[in-house]
Design a protein around this motif. Sequence first.
Motif, PDB file in Angstrom:
ATOM      1  N   LEU A 240      -7.626   4.819  -1.956  1.00  0.00           N
ATOM      2  CA  LEU A 240      -6.849   4.767  -3.190  1.00  0.00           C
ATOM      3  C   LEU A 240      -5.856   3.615  -3.165  1.00  0.00           C
ATOM      4  N   GLY A 241      -5.196   3.370  -4.308  1.00  0.00           N
ATOM      5  CA  GLY A 241      -4.394   2.172  -4.484  1.00  0.00           C
ATOM      6  C   GLY A 241      -2.924   2.295  -4.135  1.00  0.00           C
ATOM      7  N   ALA A 242      -2.184   1.230  -4.500  1.00  0.00           N
ATOM      8  CA  ALA A 242      -0.735   1.126  -4.314  1.00  0.00           C
ATOM      9  C   ALA A 242      -0.325   1.270  -2.852  1.00  0.00           C
ATOM     10  N   ILE A 243      -1.170   0.801  -1.935  1.00  0.00           N
ATOM     11  CA  ILE A 243      -0.870   0.948  -0.507  1.00  0.00           C
ATOM     12  C   ILE A 243      -0.106  -0.243   0.050  1.00  0.00           C
ATOM     13  N   LEU A 244      -0.079  -1.363  -0.663  1.00  0.00           N
ATOM     14  CA  LEU A 244       0.597  -2.562  -0.191  1.00  0.00           C
ATOM     15  C   LEU A 244       1.978  -2.631  -0.832  1.00  0.00           C
ATOM     16  N   ASN A 245       2.984  -2.303  -0.047  1.00  0.00           N
ATOM     17  CA  ASN A 245       4.361  -2.302  -0.535  1.00  0.00           C
ATOM     18  C   ASN A 245       5.256  -2.937   0.525  1.00  0.00           C
ATOM     19  N   ALA A 246       6.551  -2.974   0.270  1.00  0.00           N
ATOM     20  CA  ALA A 246       7.466  -3.660   1.175  1.00  0.00           C
ATOM     21  C   ALA A 246       7.381  -3.110   2.594  1.00  0.00           C
ATOM     22  N   ASP A 247       7.251  -1.806   2.724  1.00  0.00           N
ATOM     23  CA  ASP A 247       7.199  -1.191   4.051  1.00  0.00           C
ATOM     24  C   ASP A 247       5.897  -1.505   4.781  1.00  0.00           C
ATOM     25  N   THR A 248       4.769  -1.303   4.104  1.00  0.00           N
ATOM     26  CA  THR A 248       3.477  -1.488   4.781  1.00  0.00           C
ATOM     27  C   THR A 248       3.180  -2.961   5.049  1.00  0.00           C
ATOM     28  N   ILE A 249       3.567  -3.835   4.137  1.00  0.00           N
ATOM     29  CA  ILE A 249       3.305  -5.264   4.332  1.00  0.00           C
ATOM     30  C   ILE A 249       4.022  -5.778   5.574  1.00  0.00           C
ATOM     31  N   ALA A 250       5.223  -5.289   5.807  1.00  0.00           N
ATOM     32  CA  ALA A 250       5.988  -5.724   6.969  1.00  0.00           C
ATOM     33  C   ALA A 250       5.309  -5.323   8.278  1.00  0.00           C
ATOM     34  N   ARG A 251       4.480  -4.276   8.235  1.00  0.00           N
ATOM     35  CA  ARG A 251       3.850  -3.766   9.455  1.00  0.00           C
ATOM     36  C   ARG A 251       2.412  -4.241   9.642  1.00  0.00           C
ATOM     37  N   LEU A 252       1.884  -4.997   8.696  1.00  0.00           N
ATOM     38  CA  LEU A 252       0.516  -5.497   8.814  1.00  0.00           C
ATOM     39  C   LEU A 252       0.398  -6.501   9.950  1.00  0.00           C
ATOM     40  N   ASP A 253      -0.751  -6.475  10.629  1.00  0.00           N
ATOM     41  CA  ASP A 253      -1.027  -7.430  11.706  1.00  0.00           C
ATOM     42  C   ASP A 253      -2.431  -7.986  11.491  1.00  0.00           C
ATOM     43  N   CYS A 254      -2.579  -8.750  10.404  1.00  0.00           N
ATOM     44  CA  CYS A 254      -3.886  -9.290  10.030  1.00  0.00           C
ATOM     45  C   CYS A 254      -3.691 -10.632   9.344  1.00  0.00           C
ATOM     46  N   GLY A 260     -12.075  -2.855  -1.359  1.00  0.00           N
ATOM     47  CA  GLY A 260     -12.486  -2.414  -2.681  1.00  0.00           C
ATOM     48  C   GLY A 260     -11.543  -1.498  -3.415  1.00  0.00           C
ATOM     49  N   ALA A 261     -10.454  -1.042  -2.798  1.00  0.00           N
ATOM     50  CA  ALA A 261      -9.542  -0.138  -3.490  1.00  0.00           C
ATOM     51  C   ALA A 261      -8.962  -0.807  -4.732  1.00  0.00           C
ATOM     52  N   ASN A 262      -8.801  -0.039  -5.794  1.00  0.00           N
ATOM     53  CA  ASN A 262      -8.190  -0.559  -7.018  1.00  0.00           C
ATOM     54  C   ASN A 262      -6.673  -0.559  -6.895  1.00  0.00           C
ATOM     55  N   ASN A 263      -6.025  -1.526  -7.574  1.00  0.00           N
ATOM     56  CA  ASN A 263      -4.562  -1.565  -7.661  1.00  0.00           C
ATOM     57  C   ASN A 263      -3.905  -1.456  -6.287  1.00  0.00           C
ATOM     58  N   GLN A 264      -4.301  -2.324  -5.379  1.00  0.00           N
ATOM     59  CA  GLN A 264      -3.795  -2.269  -4.010  1.00  0.00           C
ATOM     60  C   GLN A 264      -2.307  -2.597  -3.919  1.00  0.00           C
ATOM     61  N   LEU A 265      -1.833  -3.483  -4.773  1.00  0.00           N
ATOM     62  CA  LEU A 265      -0.422  -3.866  -4.758  1.00  0.00           C
ATOM     63  C   LEU A 265       0.405  -2.827  -5.490  1.00  0.00           C
ATOM     64  N   ALA A 266       1.473  -2.334  -4.860  1.00  0.00           N
ATOM     65  CA  ALA A 266       2.353  -1.389  -5.541  1.00  0.00           C
ATOM     66  C   ALA A 266       3.079  -2.069  -6.693  1.00  0.00           C
ATOM     67  N   THR A 267       3.461  -3.341  -6.512  1.00  0.00           N
ATOM     68  CA  THR A 267       4.092  -4.135  -7.562  1.00  0.00           C
ATOM     69  C   THR A 267       3.584  -5.567  -7.445  1.00  0.00           C
ATOM     70  N   ALA A 268       3.772  -6.340  -8.501  1.00  0.00           N
ATOM     71  CA  ALA A 268       3.360  -7.747  -8.454  1.00  0.00           C
ATOM     72  C   ALA A 268       4.120  -8.495  -7.365  1.00  0.00           C
ATOM     73  N   GLY A 269       5.361  -8.099  -7.134  1.00  0.00           N
ATOM     74  CA  GLY A 269       6.161  -8.749  -6.104  1.00  0.00           C
ATOM     75  C   GLY A 269       5.592  -8.585  -4.712  1.00  0.00           C
ATOM     76  N   ASP A 270       4.793  -7.544  -4.498  1.00  0.00           N
ATOM     77  CA  ASP A 270       4.181  -7.356  -3.192  1.00  0.00           C
ATOM     78  C   ASP A 270       3.130  -8.424  -2.916  1.00  0.00           C
ATOM     79  N   GLY A 271       2.546  -8.980  -3.965  1.00  0.00           N
ATOM     80  CA  GLY A 271       1.656 -10.117  -3.775  1.00  0.00           C
ATOM     81  C   GLY A 271       2.424 -11.331  -3.287  1.00  0.00           C
ATOM     82  N   ASP A 272       3.655 -11.505  -3.798  1.00  0.00           N
ATOM     83  CA  ASP A 272       4.507 -12.602  -3.329  1.00  0.00           C
ATOM     84  C   ASP A 272       4.841 -12.418  -1.844  1.00  0.00           C
ATOM     85  N   ALA A 273       5.058 -11.161  -1.446  1.00  0.00           N
ATOM     86  CA  ALA A 273       5.388 -10.886  -0.047  1.00  0.00           C
ATOM     87  C   ALA A 273       4.218 -11.228   0.872  1.00  0.00           C
TER      88      ALA A 273
END
Length: 352
Positions: A240-254, A260-273
């Motif tokens: 499911l979507g909205a999984i990429l947010n300020a908290d999760t992006i900071a912890r990514l190691d990729c 294929g999930a829809n609406n992965q970004l919680a907000t447009a600003g998370d794409g900027d992050a």
Amino acid sequence: MWNNPAFDDHEKITLVHDRASGLRAIIAIHSTHLGPSAGGTRFWHYADSAAALTDALRLSQGMSYKNALAGLPMGGGKAVILADANRTKPEEMMLAFGDAVEKLGGEYVTAEDVGITEADMDIVHRRTAHVTGLSAEEGESKVGTDPGPFTSHGIYLGLKQAVKHKLGKDSMAGVHVAVQGTGSVGSGLARYLAEDGAVLTLADVDQARAARLADELGAKTVNADAIMTVPCDVFSPNALGAILNADTIARLDCAVIAGGANNQLATAGDGDALNARGILWAPDYVINAGGIISVAVEYLSRDGSVSATIDDVNARIAQIPDRLEQIWVGSEASGEAANRVADAMARRAIGR
């Protein structure tokens, strides 16, 4: 609705209630600029009706963008059916939903999404012709039936393009991909990647399902809440979507996110992050367009306006990597995040 942050000048929102069957549904039509709005029906138990409305608004906007950038002469719409806690889904409910779609007179074309099967769409089809993703008879073409395999194929092609663009690799051999979600789409993607020699780590809320697939493919598994922090080359979200947010992006190691999930970004600003971190992101509504391409081509072929062979569909899906490359090149040239470049392209296509 008017103050909902997900409202984006949607053309029509229909609230459906059928007391006899227990149906409660929302049909959101975002745009019909390019043609009838098209998008699947989601059957889900929401925390409340406000959450259901937000989901319908976000998903329908995403379908407008997805169909536009896939080059389909269709607008964007989505339906959500509000399931009870037990996911009760009697046949009468799906028939009533078919009646609701029919009353829209072709403005909205539905298909399956999360929680909905081909058999459900067959029931809906008894009441309306404005449906696709139907079951195939023996020996019949698979175009327009289960969209999952077509979605998986498009994601696979797009993910390989992302690896080539970001990592400079023409082969997936030895590339570590962490796959979140092993349902129809995620499992199909994982099988493609395993065949190419990728190293896979799998996770699903259904741990047994992930374990079975891992045994089949020689992959590893982790708990669902750990998959986003696995050190890997590619993180592939397919749940499911909205999984990429300020908290999760900071912890990514990729280095790459492609799934294929829809609406992965919680907000447009998370794409900027993501852009600031140098993580290459494949806009979800571009990379996961294979399924809607399949069912939309089948629907449009009914009047002879397009051809609907497997080869026709695969030729359209094969264009996904080039569309992604165009977005990434534009992002790098402008400095803008990939989501903002893709959104601008889609909005121009739908006249906004």
